[in-house]
Design a protein around this motif. Structure first.
Motif, PDB file in Angstrom:
ATOM      1  N   VAL A  27      -1.228   3.445 -20.910  1.00 42.59           N
ATOM      2  CA  VAL A  27      -0.761   4.206 -19.742  1.00 42.59           C
ATOM      3  C   VAL A  27      -0.330   5.624 -20.093  1.00 42.59           C
ATOM      4  O   VAL A  27      -0.099   6.434 -19.193  1.00 42.59           O
ATOM      5  CB  VAL A  27       0.398   3.463 -19.038  1.00 42.59           C
ATOM      6  CG1 VAL A  27      -0.061   2.100 -18.542  1.00 42.59           C
ATOM      7  CG2 VAL A  27       1.618   3.322 -19.949  1.00 42.59           C
ATOM      8  N   GLY A  28      -0.176   5.952 -21.382  1.00 39.78           N
ATOM      9  CA  GLY A  28       0.219   7.294 -21.788  1.00 39.78           C
ATOM     10  C   GLY A  28       1.717   7.455 -21.951  1.00 39.78           C
ATOM     11  O   GLY A  28       2.502   6.819 -21.239  1.00 39.78           O
ATOM     12  N   SER A  29       2.114   8.296 -22.878  1.00 38.35           N
ATOM     13  CA  SER A  29       3.537   8.471 -23.193  1.00 38.35           C
ATOM     14  C   SER A  29       4.342   9.026 -22.032  1.00 38.35           C
ATOM     15  O   SER A  29       5.538   8.743 -21.902  1.00 38.35           O
ATOM     16  CB  SER A  29       3.703   9.388 -24.414  1.00 38.35           C
ATOM     17  OG  SER A  29       3.145   8.799 -25.569  1.00 38.35           O
ATOM     18  N   ASP A  30       3.711   9.802 -21.163  1.00 36.87           N
ATOM     19  CA  ASP A  30       4.445  10.368 -20.036  1.00 36.87           C
ATOM     20  C   ASP A  30       5.027   9.280 -19.135  1.00 36.87           C
ATOM     21  O   ASP A  30       6.066   9.476 -18.486  1.00 36.87           O
ATOM     22  CB  ASP A  30       3.522  11.273 -19.203  1.00 36.87           C
ATOM     23  CG  ASP A  30       3.181  12.566 -19.918  1.00 36.87           C
ATOM     24  OD1 ASP A  30       3.876  12.892 -20.900  1.00 36.87           O
ATOM     25  OD2 ASP A  30       2.220  13.237 -19.514  1.00 36.87           O
ATOM     26  N   THR A  31       4.363   8.138 -19.120  1.00 31.64           N
ATOM     27  CA  THR A  31       4.837   7.035 -18.278  1.00 31.64           C
ATOM     28  C   THR A  31       6.146   6.457 -18.799  1.00 31.64           C
ATOM     29  O   THR A  31       6.910   5.861 -18.036  1.00 31.64           O
ATOM     30  CB  THR A  31       3.764   5.925 -18.224  1.00 31.64           C
ATOM     31  OG1 THR A  31       2.521   6.496 -17.822  1.00 31.64           O
ATOM     32  CG2 THR A  31       4.138   4.814 -17.265  1.00 31.64           C
ATOM     33  N   CYS A  32       6.420   6.644 -20.091  1.00 34.63           N
ATOM     34  CA  CYS A  32       7.586   6.017 -20.706  1.00 34.63           C
ATOM     35  C   CYS A  32       8.889   6.772 -20.436  1.00 34.63           C
ATOM     36  O   CYS A  32       9.982   6.234 -20.642  1.00 34.63           O
ATOM     37  CB  CYS A  32       7.376   5.905 -22.215  1.00 34.63           C
ATOM     38  SG  CYS A  32       5.839   5.070 -22.692  1.00 34.63           S
ATOM     39  N   VAL A  33       8.780   8.019 -19.992  1.00 32.75           N
ATOM     40  CA  VAL A  33       9.949   8.895 -19.917  1.00 32.75           C
ATOM     41  C   VAL A  33      11.014   8.364 -18.975  1.00 32.75           C
ATOM     42  O   VAL A  33      12.220   8.425 -19.268  1.00 32.75           O
ATOM     43  CB  VAL A  33       9.527  10.316 -19.485  1.00 32.75           C
ATOM     44  CG1 VAL A  33      10.744  11.208 -19.348  1.00 32.75           C
ATOM     45  CG2 VAL A  33       8.548  10.901 -20.497  1.00 32.75           C
ATOM     46  N   SER A  34      10.610   7.823 -17.832  1.00 34.06           N
ATOM     47  CA  SER A  34      11.590   7.474 -16.808  1.00 34.06           C
ATOM     48  C   SER A  34      12.577   6.415 -17.279  1.00 34.06           C
ATOM     49  O   SER A  34      13.744   6.429 -16.866  1.00 34.06           O
ATOM     50  CB  SER A  34      10.878   6.995 -15.541  1.00 34.06           C
ATOM     51  OG  SER A  34      10.064   5.863 -15.831  1.00 34.06           O
ATOM     52  N   CYS A  35      12.154   5.504 -18.136  1.00 34.75           N
ATOM     53  CA  CYS A  35      13.056   4.451 -18.631  1.00 34.75           C
ATOM     54  C   CYS A  35      13.578   4.731 -20.038  1.00 34.75           C
ATOM     55  O   CYS A  35      14.658   4.244 -20.402  1.00 34.75           O
ATOM     56  CB  CYS A  35      12.348   3.103 -18.633  1.00 34.75           C
ATOM     57  SG  CYS A  35      11.936   2.466 -17.005  1.00 34.75           S
ATOM     58  N   HIS A  36      12.808   5.466 -20.818  1.00 32.57           N
ATOM     59  CA  HIS A  36      13.148   5.640 -22.234  1.00 32.57           C
ATOM     60  C   HIS A  36      13.311   7.128 -22.556  1.00 32.57           C
ATOM     61  O   HIS A  36      12.708   7.644 -23.499  1.00 32.57           O
ATOM     62  CB  HIS A  36      12.057   5.021 -23.119  1.00 32.57           C
ATOM     63  CG  HIS A  36      11.787   3.575 -22.831  1.00 32.57           C
ATOM     64  ND1 HIS A  36      12.588   2.562 -23.291  1.00 32.57           N
ATOM     65  CD2 HIS A  36      10.811   2.979 -22.098  1.00 32.57           C
ATOM     66  CE1 HIS A  36      12.109   1.394 -22.886  1.00 32.57           C
ATOM     67  NE2 HIS A  36      11.033   1.619 -22.144  1.00 32.57           N
ATOM     68  N   SER A  37      14.125   7.816 -21.787  1.00 28.21           N
ATOM     69  CA  SER A  37      14.226   9.275 -21.909  1.00 28.21           C
ATOM     70  C   SER A  37      14.779   9.701 -23.255  1.00 28.21           C
ATOM     71  O   SER A  37      14.342  10.714 -23.826  1.00 28.21           O
ATOM     72  CB  SER A  37      15.084   9.841 -20.781  1.00 28.21           C
ATOM     73  OG  SER A  37      16.368   9.228 -20.780  1.00 28.21           O
ATOM     74  N   ASP A  38      15.746   8.968 -23.801  1.00 25.91           N
ATOM     75  CA  ASP A  38      16.334   9.356 -25.090  1.00 25.91           C
ATOM     76  C   ASP A  38      15.305   9.229 -26.205  1.00 25.91           C
ATOM     77  O   ASP A  38      15.193  10.119 -27.068  1.00 25.91           O
ATOM     78  CB  ASP A  38      17.553   8.484 -25.412  1.00 25.91           C
ATOM     79  CG  ASP A  38      18.737   8.793 -24.517  1.00 25.91           C
ATOM     80  OD1 ASP A  38      18.741   9.865 -23.872  1.00 25.91           O
ATOM     81  OD2 ASP A  38      19.659   7.953 -24.455  1.00 25.91           O
ATOM     82  N   GLU A  39      14.563   8.127 -26.199  1.00 31.50           N
ATOM     83  CA  GLU A  39      13.559   7.922 -27.240  1.00 31.50           C
ATOM     84  C   GLU A  39      12.444   8.965 -27.139  1.00 31.50           C
ATOM     85  O   GLU A  39      11.977   9.501 -28.154  1.00 31.50           O
ATOM     86  CB  GLU A  39      12.965   6.506 -27.134  1.00 31.50           C
ATOM     87  CG  GLU A  39      13.913   5.391 -27.541  1.00 31.50           C
ATOM     88  CD  GLU A  39      14.898   5.036 -26.438  1.00 31.50           C
ATOM     89  OE1 GLU A  39      15.822   4.238 -26.716  1.00 31.50           O
ATOM     90  OE2 GLU A  39      14.770   5.541 -25.300  1.00 31.50           O
ATOM     91  N   VAL A  40      12.032   9.257 -25.920  1.00 29.48           N
ATOM     92  CA  VAL A  40      10.978  10.254 -25.736  1.00 29.48           C
ATOM     93  C   VAL A  40      11.466  11.636 -26.156  1.00 29.48           C
ATOM     94  O   VAL A  40      10.727  12.419 -26.765  1.00 29.48           O
ATOM     95  CB  VAL A  40      10.478  10.256 -24.279  1.00 29.48           C
ATOM     96  CG1 VAL A  40       9.530  11.435 -24.033  1.00 29.48           C
ATOM     97  CG2 VAL A  40       9.778   8.941 -23.956  1.00 29.48           C
ATOM     98  N   ALA A  41      12.720  11.934 -25.870  1.00 33.49           N
ATOM     99  CA  ALA A  41      13.292  13.229 -26.283  1.00 33.49           C
ATOM    100  C   ALA A  41      13.285  13.351 -27.801  1.00 33.49           C
ATOM    101  O   ALA A  41      13.019  14.429 -28.351  1.00 33.49           O
ATOM    102  CB  ALA A  41      14.706  13.383 -25.731  1.00 33.49           C
ATOM    103  N   ASP A  42      13.604  12.259 -28.495  1.00 34.36           N
ATOM    104  CA  ASP A  42      13.538  12.266 -29.959  1.00 34.36           C
ATOM    105  C   ASP A  42      12.105  12.457 -30.445  1.00 34.36           C
ATOM    106  O   ASP A  42      11.851  13.181 -31.418  1.00 34.36           O
ATOM    107  CB  ASP A  42      14.077  10.939 -30.520  1.00 34.36           C
ATOM    108  CG  ASP A  42      15.596  10.898 -30.577  1.00 34.36           C
ATOM    109  OD1 ASP A  42      16.222  11.955 -30.386  1.00 34.36           O
ATOM    110  OD2 ASP A  42      16.147   9.806 -30.819  1.00 34.36           O
ATOM    111  N   TRP A  43      11.181  11.797 -29.772  1.00 38.27           N
ATOM    112  CA  TRP A  43       9.772  11.809 -30.199  1.00 38.27           C
ATOM    113  C   TRP A  43       9.120  13.176 -29.993  1.00 38.27           C
ATOM    114  O   TRP A  43       8.348  13.638 -30.834  1.00 38.27           O
ATOM    115  CB  TRP A  43       9.024  10.722 -29.426  1.00 38.27           C
ATOM    116  CG  TRP A  43       7.544  10.812 -29.491  1.00 38.27           C
ATOM    117  CD1 TRP A  43       6.738  10.431 -30.531  1.00 38.27           C
ATOM    118  CD2 TRP A  43       6.674  11.315 -28.475  1.00 38.27           C
ATOM    119  NE1 TRP A  43       5.418  10.664 -30.215  1.00 38.27           N
ATOM    120  CE2 TRP A  43       5.357  11.210 -28.959  1.00 38.27           C
ATOM    121  CE3 TRP A  43       6.892  11.839 -27.198  1.00 38.27           C
ATOM    122  CZ2 TRP A  43       4.252  11.616 -28.210  1.00 38.27           C
ATOM    123  CZ3 TRP A  43       5.796  12.238 -26.442  1.00 38.27           C
ATOM    124  CH2 TRP A  43       4.494  12.126 -26.952  1.00 38.27           C
TER     125      TRP A  43
END
Length: 666
Positions: A27-43
């Motif tokens: 589904v792509g990493s952009d889909t993960c942001v809404s629930c996993h914002s801290d992890e995506v910010a680190d990534w």
């Protein structure tokens, strides 16, 4: 009537292998942001996220401002033209050419650029950007390579599609067509995104959007939260979600949980041979997707220290940390890809007076102190990594650390010629000086006994004279599996019926690395005994072992096999054939195919494969030699003469080829 077990080859077409799996989609990493914002910010901004990007003003660090770089008489210019990043070089087949940059690899300490030399064919250029020094430099300054050389930046070994892209992308498919010599590669996401590690998240998204309910019949292989892989708890949002399901999920031990994560990471962080033409699905066990390179000369020093660019897994497998369940995220933040703590504090998480309850066998003592380091506090010599994680520089400026976490043994350098941490810093001193210093610091140490490197080093110089000692290493189950497998690999040229019988028990080792290596030892057994010993491994749960068993059956003549065994043989042979088809663009794979042709007396197959190999790498002189010999043996003297002449055009100084030309009158 005896039947020949023949490897069937038809234009490198992979056999049909039943696949009834239905995994979730990416589904792509952009889909993960809404629930996993801290992890995506680190990534975001990490080495993983920026492993491969499109060339933009934000991603390109290099000086594309008309600068010129000259190497071995060829000049390359880097410039921008109408918003495009351009490499204009004289170091190309046919002379000066101009290429648009289509991809950017990495962020620091260097940045490499990808160009498309033909539609779909991407190559990694060898002049790269030093981010710290802000300069262009050549990765291989001492090499003089022509565009006809396989090691040239335009050659098969520098092909991005085949050699690099898999570990710089998410959901990568190489899609190489050997008949047309054409790549139609694609990836779900450029760069190492969330799903590269956590797996395709379609089912996980549905789970999250339906109040934690999941239709388990829609996909295969998913866990209770819709993912294909159970990663260790690391305090992340996903781990917290998994915690809510603790009542319905089986708790794995730390050791097995760690192994799951390690095998996910080392799919890229290892020197290995792939079985597939792209990313295996996350969660695929390492040995079902790759064959790991053992401690071969040229890759590792005799004591297992890193020598060539072997990445991490091979050294980590040798460590006591690995044996005791330490995993990658004990030291590294998986989303930033950085270490969790700076300096000695990282090691002090466990190696201290306080210790760590997860590892109860650790000695509770003060390590970050001159009483242990014998160096001034705060100095480089007092850093844990200086002594226990030696650093080697690859790609000109990229320092990488050995992950075997070994105790410095300068005394072994005297016997094996392997380097040691002490003389890495004290290069003006001798190993004897360093060994005496260590002995004076730790006069009662029990860490200075015999070491496997003494046997491996001696075996590299005198294989026959060290045969019995190498057998002892292979049989010693207290050693790391990669060491024992290396000893077995070294013993293959010495194998005979007695050795094959003695080492037969290793075919039942719980370690896949050892089972794979032990199969080759059975070449020394009589054919009937060999087949009886390895036939059960054709159905081994690990693909690397099944493929090794299939290789072991190549060329055997077997009167009868029960239906189940015959099915396992055909399946394993199919997996081997598929793995070679996936590497049809590798000269190494073509050499294997040529060997299969020779073994099965299919000289047409052998000639074709040797021809493909030298087309990709004209410097494979032994392939040329074999082609000449085959033509000569078939009575085609004109073809032999033509082949040796062509070989000498590419390798005019090769002694053996020149002798062959004289012998056949060419």
């Amino acid at each position: 009537m005896a039947i020949a077990v023949v490897f069937l080859i038809s234009g490198l077409t992979a056999p049909a292998i039943a696949d009834e799996t239905n995994p979730p989609q990416y589904v792509g990493s952009d889909t993960c942001v809404s629930c996993h914002s801290d992890e995506v910010a680190d990534w975001q901004g990490s080495h993983h996220a920026l492993a491969w990007t499109k060339p933009t003003a934000e991603t390109v660090a290099g000086g594309f401002d008309g600068r010129r770089f000259t190497h071995q008489g060829s000049t390359t210019r880097f410039l921008k033209d109408g918003g495009q990043y351009v490499i204009e070089t004289e170091d190309a087949k046919g002379g000066k050419r101009r290429f648009e940059v289509t991809g950017v690899a990495g962020i620091e300490p260097l940045q490499q650029y990808i160009i498309e030399t033909e539609p779909g064919r991407m190559q990694s250029f060898d002049v790269v950007w030093d981010v710290e020094e802000e300069r262009w430099f050549h990765l291989y300054p001492d090499q003089t390579l022509t565009p006809d050389d396989g090691l040239h930046w335009s050659g098969s070994y520098k092909n991005w599609n085949a050699r690099c892209a898999e570990c710089h992308a998410t959901g990568f498919e190489k899609n190489y067509d050997p008949k047309r010599d054409l790549y139609q590669s694609r990836q779900v996401e450029t760069g190492v995104g969330c799903e590269a590690c956590h797996g395709p998240a379609q089912a996980h998204v549905e789970w999250a959007q339906t109040d934690n309910r999941l239709d388990g019949t829609k996909w295969t292989g998913t866990n209770d939260i819709g993912l294909l892989i159970n990663l260790p708890s690391d305090g992340s949002a996903e781990a917290e979600l998994r915690g809510y399901l603790a009542g319905t999920q089986q708790r794995l031990s730390r050791l097995s949980n760690s192994e799951t994560q390690i095998q996910q990471c080392v799919g890229c962080h290892s020197r290995r041979e792939p079985f597939e033409g792209g990313n295996p699905l996350p969660g695929t066990p390492f040995h079902d997707a790759y064959r790991l390179s053992n401690l071969r000369a040229g890759l590792y020093h005799p004591d297992g220290q890193i020598e060539d660019e072997v990445y991490v897994y091979g050294s980590f497998l040798q460590s006591k940390m690995y044996a005791n369940g330490v995993t990658c995220t004990d030291c590294h933040n998986p989303h930033t890809a950085e270490v969790k703590l700076e300096g000695n504090a990282l090691c002090g998480q466990c190696h201290s007076l306080a210790g760590n309850p997860d590892f109860p066998t650790l000695a509770l003592k003060e390590y970050d102190d001159p009483s242990h380091t014998f160096h001034v506090e705060g100095s480089k010599g007092a850093e844990c990594k200086s002594c226990h994680m030696i650093e080697r520089t690859y790609m000109g400026v990229d320092g990488r650390r050995d992950h075997s976490f070994r105790i410095p043994r300068p005394d072994l350098s005297l016997q094996t010629q392997a380097p040691n941490a002490c003389n890495d810093c004290h290069s003006d001193q001798t190993p004897r000086w360093a060994a005496d210093a260590v002995a004076s610091w730790y006069p009662d140490s029990t860490k200075g006994g015999p070491h496997f490197s003494q046997i491996l080093a001696a075996g590299r110089n005198d294989l026959r004279g060290q045969g019995e000692a190498l057998v002892g290493l292979a049989e010693y189950d207290a050693l790391p599996a990669i060491v024992r497998a290396t000893a077995l690999d070294m013993l293959v040229p010495l194998t005979n019926p007695a050795l094959a019988t003695r080492l037969e028990p290793l075919l039942s080792s719980p370690e896949p690395l050892i089972r794979v290596a032990a199969i080759s030892i059975q070449r020394g057994a009589p054919e009937t005994e060999r087949s009886a010993r390895i036939v059960g491994l054709l159905g081994d749960p690990v693909k690397a072992v099944r493929i090794a068993a299939a290789r072991g059956f190549l060329g055997m003549r077997i009167a009868y096999m029960p239906e189940k065994m015959n099915h396992d043989l055909n399946t394993a042979m199919g997996e081997w054939q598929a793995s070679l088809a996936a590497k049809a663009d590798f000269p190494e794979a073509q050499l294997v195919l040529a060997g299969i042709g020779l073994t099965t007396r299919r000289m047409d197959v052998a000639l074709n494969a040797f021809g493909e190999a030298v087309e990709m790498d004209p410097q494979l002189t032994q392939a040329w030699v074999m082609m000449v010999r085959i033509h000569d043996a078939l009575g085609d003297r004109l073809a032999a003469i033509k082949t040796v002449r062509e070989a000498l055009e590419r390798n005019p100084e090769d002694v053996q080829l020149n002798l062959m030309r004289a012998d056949i009158g060419g």
